[in-house]
Design an enzyme around this catalytic site. Structure first.
Site, PDB file in Angstrom:
ATOM      1  N   LYS A  47      51.127  46.891  29.436  1.00  0.00           N
ATOM      2  CA  LYS A  47      49.792  47.462  29.583  1.00  0.00           C
ATOM      3  C   LYS A  47      49.186  47.065  30.935  1.00  0.00           C
ATOM      4  O   LYS A  47      48.461  47.843  31.564  1.00  0.00           O
ATOM      5  CB  LYS A  47      48.885  46.998  28.441  1.00  0.00           C
ATOM      6  N   LYS A  49      37.694  43.801  33.295  1.00  0.00           N
ATOM      7  CA  LYS A  49      38.290  42.817  32.386  1.00  0.00           C
ATOM      8  C   LYS A  49      39.803  42.916  32.433  1.00  0.00           C
ATOM      9  O   LYS A  49      40.512  41.902  32.557  1.00  0.00           O
ATOM     10  CB  LYS A  49      37.769  43.045  30.966  1.00  0.00           C
TER      11      LYS A  49
END
Length: 293
Positions: free
Chosen positions: A172, A240
């Protein structure tokens, strides 16, 4: 059909849990905001639990999709955490985009508790979740992945086991690194085309059919041209994720100069008040820079 618990009913988790019901699974949900869980139950006819522990108590699979490492630990550990309620041989499937470290930590804790863990972050955004068309990158043990694969198929168009625990999160990170560079490149191209007096829609129609084409170009160029940024993953969340990527790169020695630069560009978008704008808002920074000049 499986007995499933789903923890976290945000913009991703809410429709994902709904797809599980549509696929015929028995679903119990928990959400920090109880009224959202009530709305989900009214819409999908599943069950609501009073805590993550209660949700996990009778589940064969426990899915979670929350905000970050700390959010994940808060719903997993403790007297009311999911791990306290999980049955032997049950599987915890984490769809949160989090660090590889927390994935490895939870995999070890799950093994110690007599159950299993798969890290399974997703890509595809809110639209992908709503349409059951997510890409899912998994990390964990092969026999465990084989158990969960038919269930997560309810909201996946593509899924694969990438390696041991943490490998899903690392994959990811690759995805987010690619997106950062693609969106910045598209932003610069559109800003350049506008400064050159080109018909941007016509220009993109041509270049999108060649080597420059991408999902970002196909799905975001029109809203970027119009200066509308309410169509996807928020800047706060992208920062983030890029922070996780950069921290992992410091550990493994990878060089991420473009990702680091784009992360700073997103910080400037935040300073413009664009915290909740979608990631394509990088073009707004370029337009603001041009105006200042």
């Amino acid at each position: 059909m499986a007995k499933v618990a789903f923890i976290g009913l945000g913009v991703m988790g809410y429709p994902m849990a709904g797809h599980l019901v549509k696929a015929g699974h028995e679903v119990t949900v928990w959400n920090r905001s109880a009224d959202k869980a009530d709305r989900w139950v009214a819409q999908h006819k599943g069950r609501k639990a009073a805590s993550p522990k209660a949700a996990a108590a009778s589940a064969e699979l426990v899915m979670a999709c929350v905000g970050n490492d700390d959010d994940l630990r808060s719903v997993v550990y403790g007297d009311d955490g999911a791990f306290a309620g999980m049955a032997k041989n049950a599987v915890f499937v984490d769809h949160t985009t989090a660090s590889a470290d927390v994935a490895r930590e939870l995999h070890k804790a799950a093994k110690a508790g007599g159950f299993e863990f798969i890290d399974a972050p997703v890509s595809g955004g809110q639209a992908g979740a709503e349409n059951g068309q997510l890409t899912i990158m998994c990390g964990g043990d092969v026999p465990v992945y084989d158990r969960v694969k038919p269930v997560i198929q309810a909201y996946a168009k593509m899924q694969n086991l990438m390696g041991p625990a943490g490998s899903g999160q690392l994959t990811k990170m690759m995805n987010q690194i690619c997106i950062a560079g693609l969106v910045q490149g598209l932003s610069e191209a559109l800003a350049f085309g506008r400064a050159s007096g080109l018909d941007l829609v016509k220009a993109v129609e041509v270049i999108s059919k060649g080597a420059a084409g991408s999902w970002q170009m196909d799905n975001r160029h029109k809203t970027m041209i119009e200066g509308k940024f309410d169509y996807g993953f928020a800047v706060d969340w992208m920062r983030k994720d890029l922070g996780i990527c950069l921290a992992e790169a410091r550990r493994n020695g990878a060089s991420l100069p473009v990702a680091a630069l784009v992360d700073q560009f997103y910080a400037e978008v935040q300073q413009m008040g664009g915290n909740r704008w979608d990631t394509s808002s990088l073009i707004a920074r370029l337009e603001a820079t041009k105006t200042k000049k």
